[in-house]
Structure formats: C-alpha cells, structure tokens
Design a protein around this motif. Sequence first.
Motif, mmCIF file in Angstrom:
data_model
loop_
_atom_site.group_PDB
_atom_site.id
_atom_site.type_symbol
_atom_site.label_atom_id
_atom_site.label_comp_id
_atom_site.label_asym_id
_atom_site.label_seq_id
_atom_site.Cartn_x
_atom_site.Cartn_y
_atom_site.Cartn_z
ATOM 1 N N MET A 91 73.285 87.095 32.174
ATOM 2 C CA MET A 91 71.902 86.869 31.417
ATOM 3 C C MET A 91 72.452 86.426 30.643
ATOM 4 O O MET A 91 71.616 85.398 30.208
ATOM 5 C CB MET A 91 71.004 87.918 31.434
ATOM 6 C CG MET A 91 70.518 87.753 33.119
ATOM 7 S SD MET A 91 69.177 86.431 33.985
ATOM 8 C CE MET A 91 68.651 87.423 35.300
ATOM 9 N N ASN A 92 72.831 87.425 29.458
ATOM 10 C CA ASN A 92 73.131 87.156 28.002
ATOM 11 C C ASN A 92 74.119 85.677 28.381
ATOM 12 O O ASN A 92 74.078 84.714 27.449
ATOM 13 C CB ASN A 92 73.991 88.040 27.597
ATOM 14 C CG ASN A 92 73.039 89.493 27.360
ATOM 15 O OD1 ASN A 92 72.930 89.812 28.429
ATOM 16 N ND2 ASN A 92 72.881 90.004 26.077
ATOM 17 N N TRP A 93 75.040 85.027 29.166
ATOM 18 C CA TRP A 93 75.787 84.324 29.216
ATOM 19 C C TRP A 93 75.017 83.550 29.270
ATOM 20 O O TRP A 93 75.526 82.290 29.355
ATOM 21 C CB TRP A 93 77.059 84.700 30.717
ATOM 22 C CG TRP A 93 77.944 85.278 29.798
ATOM 23 C CD1 TRP A 93 78.354 86.581 29.700
ATOM 24 C CD2 TRP A 93 79.236 84.554 28.653
ATOM 25 N NE1 TRP A 93 79.471 87.117 29.150
ATOM 26 C CE2 TRP A 93 80.251 85.997 29.162
ATOM 27 C CE3 TRP A 93 79.368 83.617 28.552
ATOM 28 C CZ2 TRP A 93 80.804 85.792 27.994
ATOM 29 C CZ3 TRP A 93 80.561 83.361 27.891
ATOM 30 C CH2 TRP A 93 81.414 84.777 27.476
ATOM 31 N N GLN A 94 74.024 82.914 30.503
ATOM 32 C CA GLN A 94 73.116 82.099 30.599
ATOM 33 C C GLN A 94 72.748 81.192 29.036
ATOM 34 O O GLN A 94 72.373 80.585 29.060
ATOM 35 C CB GLN A 94 72.008 81.789 32.129
ATOM 36 C CG GLN A 94 72.592 82.033 33.031
ATOM 37 C CD GLN A 94 71.656 81.871 33.925
ATOM 38 O OE1 GLN A 94 70.079 82.630 34.316
ATOM 39 N NE2 GLN A 94 71.647 81.258 35.514
ATOM 40 N N HIS A 95 72.354 82.303 28.457
ATOM 41 C CA HIS A 95 71.210 82.273 27.366
ATOM 42 C C HIS A 95 72.403 81.567 26.375
ATOM 43 O O HIS A 95 71.650 81.270 25.292
ATOM 44 C CB HIS A 95 70.522 83.320 26.938
ATOM 45 C CG HIS A 95 69.484 83.816 27.569
ATOM 46 N ND1 HIS A 95 69.530 85.490 27.699
ATOM 47 C CD2 HIS A 95 69.179 83.436 28.556
ATOM 48 C CE1 HIS A 95 68.897 85.798 28.495
ATOM 49 N NE2 HIS A 95 67.719 84.610 29.328
ATOM 50 N N SER A 96 73.408 82.297 26.198
ATOM 51 C CA SER A 96 74.327 81.886 25.151
ATOM 52 C C SER A 96 74.837 80.018 26.321
ATOM 53 O O SER A 96 75.106 79.470 24.206
ATOM 54 C CB SER A 96 75.105 82.686 25.011
ATOM 55 O OG SER A 96 75.606 83.813 24.813
#
Length: 273
Positions: A91-96
């Motif tokens: 999820m954090n990678w998607q937002h990044s």
Amino acid sequence: MANFKGHALPGSFFLIFGLWWSVKYPLKYACKKNKKVFSIGSKAGFQRIEVIEGAVKAAFALIGILAEQFVPDGPHLKLYNHEEHQWDHLMNWQHSTMYLFYGISGVVDILTHTTKAVPLAMDRMMLSIAVFVEGFLFYYHVHGRAMLDIHVHILLLVSVFGGSICIFLEVFHRGNIILEMFRSSLCILQGSWFWQIGFVLYPPGGGPEWDLMDHGNMLFVTMCYCWHYAFALLIVAVNYGLATWFVQTKLKCAKPMEMELLKSQGQDSDDDI
C-alpha cells in the motif's frame, strides 16, 4: 495512508493546488481579455509562476514519498520481505508511486517553462498521465474491502479520471478557461473528498465509527459527494468573480494615470512649439 493523517496529506495537496488554480486561471484570463499587462499579468510573470508551481509540486511529491516510506511502520525502501517471503507494505509503495508521477510532472513543468527543448504542451500531457496513474492505482487499491470503503474510493475515481480527461483536452485546447475552471473544481473536490474518506474510515479523536456495511451510509455518502462538488463549484465561482473584479479595478486605476501622462505629453509638445 491507512490512517486519517495519510488521507489528510494528499487531500491538503489537492486542495491547495485546486484553490490556487481557481485563482490563477481566472486572473490570467481576465488579464488576457482586457489586453492589460502589469507585473503579475505579464507573460513573463505567469511563466515564472508556472516554474514555481512545478517546483512546489515536485517538493510536495517528495514529501509524500518520504512520508510513505519512512514512517515508523513503513517499508523504508524495502519492497520484498525475504524473511517472511512476501511483499513488504505494498500500500505504501502504491502511494509512493502515485507521488512519484506527480513529482515527474513538477519536473516537466520546470523544464517546459525554462527551456525550449520541451514542447509547451508536455506539461499538460505529463500532468494528465500523473492523474491517470493515480486513478489506475486506486482502482486496484480497494479490492476485498468493506462495501462503504470501496464506495468512497470509487467516488474518488470520478473526480480523478474526470480530471485526467480534462487535462488531456487541455493539451489540444491550451488556455481554454472552461477546461481550466472545470479542472480546478475537480481538484478541489478530490482534495476535500480525501479528507472526507479520512473522517469516514478513520474518525479522528476517537469519534464513532461508521458501519461499513450499511446501505444507508452508502446513500448518504453519495449525496455528500454531490455536496462537496457543489461547494467546489461555489469556490471556483467566487474566485473567478474576485479575479475579474481585481483586474477591472486595476484597469480603472490605470486609466486616469494614462490620461495624466497624455496631458503632460501634450503640454510638452505645446512648449516645444
């Protein structure tokens, strides 16, 4: 982003840019329409503003990436957990990734308005791609979640994909005030709706939690989305009126000065004779 602050951060990003665009484009249109050039209304002035806007966009994107990666429970740039044999904080990678494309858009803005190597329309094209990537990521972001969770994110996609299409049209119709104001309203809607998602899914201050499987909540949230857009349209309309009034006021102040200048020039000519 799986908390209230994580939704407030991008929400603030889009609100700031939406509000700024709702002032900048009416001001630019009014200056061009009245053929009046003063410091803020000159072509060079607006070009400098575009460069600053691109720099701010890139800075905001960098802040977003750092926040997603280096929060205490973030991935810290680690994509795969070899110990548990699974992906790490996707999820954090998607937002990044979403922030990354907005950062690229900011860099393209700077290059477009500081060099002649990049075509002028490339700034709009890259922004359209960045907004599309955001919607593309969010579309696959909520599969398997609760009904209301999915619904609030699907509503967000309406403004995201609508904004992407609008910006893409600006590639071919640059300077069209209708498209620019429509884009501004969708950006404000997107920003305010991010905040609304935060209140629905992660009520701050220990507030009462929403029933994510209640159909009545879905109906209310859909209606609330329309209220958000009505408020965005009101903001755009007010800012358009204020920008137009500001330019007209400047014109009225400039005309007496021009008349005095003409009179003084006429007196000088009589003296010369």
